[in-house]
Design an enzyme around this catalytic site. Structure first.
Site, PDB file in Angstrom:
ATOM      1  N   LYS A 123      44.916  -7.447   7.306  1.00  0.00           N
ATOM      2  CA  LYS A 123      45.113  -6.320   6.380  1.00  0.00           C
ATOM      3  C   LYS A 123      44.725  -5.018   7.084  1.00  0.00           C
ATOM      4  CE  LYS A 123      42.671  -5.204   2.618  1.00  0.00           C
ATOM      5  NZ  LYS A 123      42.445  -3.746   2.704  1.00  0.00           N
ATOM      6  N   GLN A 132      42.755  -1.810  12.865  1.00  0.00           N
ATOM      7  CA  GLN A 132      41.408  -2.223  13.316  1.00  0.00           C
ATOM      8  C   GLN A 132      41.514  -3.431  14.243  1.00  0.00           C
ATOM      9  OE1 GLN A 132      37.686  -2.332  10.841  1.00  0.00           O
ATOM     10  NE2 GLN A 132      38.214  -4.480  10.611  1.00  0.00           N
ATOM     11  N   HIS A 167      37.654 -12.475   2.958  1.00  0.00           N
ATOM     12  CA  HIS A 167      36.510 -12.790   3.833  1.00  0.00           C
ATOM     13  C   HIS A 167      36.276 -14.302   3.871  1.00  0.00           C
ATOM     14  CE1 HIS A 167      35.292  -8.620   2.406  1.00  0.00           C
ATOM     15  NE2 HIS A 167      35.306  -8.479   3.711  1.00  0.00           N
TER      16      HIS A 167
HETATM   17  O1  PAF Z   1      36.533  -4.441   8.328  1.00  0.00           O
HETATM   18  C1  PAF Z   1      35.369  -4.158   8.003  1.00  0.00           C
HETATM   19  O2  PAF Z   1      34.863  -4.591   6.966  1.00  0.00           O
HETATM   20  C2  PAF Z   1      34.554  -3.247   8.906  1.00  0.00           C
HETATM   21  O3  PAF Z   1      35.330  -2.242   9.457  1.00  0.00           O
HETATM   22  C3  PAF Z   1      33.789  -4.016  10.004  1.00  0.00           C
HETATM   23  C4  PAF Z   1      34.733  -4.670  10.995  1.00  0.00           C
HETATM   24  C5  PAF Z   1      32.893  -5.059   9.368  1.00  0.00           C
HETATM   25  C6  PAF Z   1      32.898  -3.044  10.794  1.00  0.00           C
HETATM   26  O4  PAF Z   1      31.944  -2.450   9.989  1.00  0.00           O
END
Ligand code: PAF
Length: 281
Positions: free
Chosen positions: A149, A153, A37
């Site tokens: 990762k 998504q 992050h």
């Molecule tokens: O990748 C994540 O942590 C979650 O899927 C996200 C994109 C914050 C959506 O809740």
């Protein structure tokens, strides 16, 4: 840096920035931030005048038997990480701020969500797309940053942004690993010492696959077998899936003659971990 909890406060802040002509980057997270992050926030702060980080454990993306309640949370620690990495605003709403009790709108990206994690977690991507599109509407960022990762998504969000005409650039950022190769994940905290060591099998199995592809193997089933054999050599590992898919549409690849995503999901004890790499010809 400020932490706010309401949509109204976010919108007020964004309005002020926009009046000054500033650009805005968004990093959406579920908190319990790690170096993966941190790398997204740093990149966002290099490429935008202001950075918003959302911290929200999104209930709609968890299935009934998943770890919504157990999901690790530590907002104080997260605030320190965000500040150090260059964030300007944290949006940390309660579920009641994000979801009306009688909400009736869904966001479904068909096709891309059917295989890989989507096949194993049927409600997951609907929940991700819903919450991410809400964050996009609340923050209206110029750019939004997502880790590679979660490769599926990332692909799904890019498609959603294209299909729904969100005027947002989606920036994919490389996987960040621990020094021994384990991909950083908030869920690594669930692993016991023994499981933590066993979890290295994910990266090791992917490295073997990479090696065989680099040596010219083009039969996807053979590459998958190499991964599965290695994963099965670790007694604490249980394969959830091993897939090789066309990077452009996430459909299974058989003969590898264009870029592919090699993606795995593995249970180490009760903890489900994912990892992947993209092989380009
Ligand atoms: O990748 C994540 O942590 C979650 O899927 C996200 C994109 C914050 C959506 O809740």
């Amino acid at each position: 840096m400020n932490t706010v909890h309401s949509i109204k406060e976010v919108r007020n802040e964004i309005k002020k920035w926009r009046k000054e002509g500033l650009t805005v980057g968004l990093v959406t997270t579920m908190g319990f931030l790690h170096e993966g992050h941190e790398s997204l926030i740093k990149r966002a702060s290099e490429e935008n005048d202001r950075v918003v980080v959302s911290i929200f454990v999104n209930p709609t993306q968890f299935g009934p038997n998943e770890d919504l309640e157990a999901y690790p949370r530590d907002i104080k620690r997260d605030e320190t990480v965000c500040e150090k990495a260059g964030a300007n605003l944290i949006f940390n709403p309660d579920p009641s701020e994000m979801y009306y009790d009688d909400a009736s709108t869904t966001v479904n990206v068909a096709g891309l969500t059917e295989g890989l994690c989507g096949a194993k977690r049927p409600v997951h991507f609907g929940g991700v797309c819903l919450v991410v599109s809400k964050f996009f509407n609340i923050v209206t960022p110029d750019r939004a940053y997502f880790g590679e990762k979660d490769a599926q998504q990332l692909a799904v969000i890019k498609r959603m942004v294209r299909d729904l005409n969100f005027d947002i650039e989606i920036v994919g950022c490389p996987i960040v690993r621990e020094s021994d190769g384990l991909a950083r994940s908030s869920r690594n905290i669930y692993l016991s010492n023994e499981e933590r060591k066993a979890a290295l099998i994910l990266n090791k199995s992917l490295n073997l696959a990479k090696q065989s592809l680099n040596e010219g193997e083009r039969d996807a089933n053979k590459v998958k077998d190499i991964i599965i054999e290695k994963l099965n050599s670790e007694s604490l590992a249980k394969v959830d899936y091993v897939e090789i898919v066309d990077s452009s549409n996430l459909k299974p690849a058989f003969n590898i003659n264009k870029p592919v995503l090699v993606a795995i999901a593995v249970y180490i004890g009760k903890t489900r971990l994912i990892d992947n790499f993209t092989f380009k010809m």
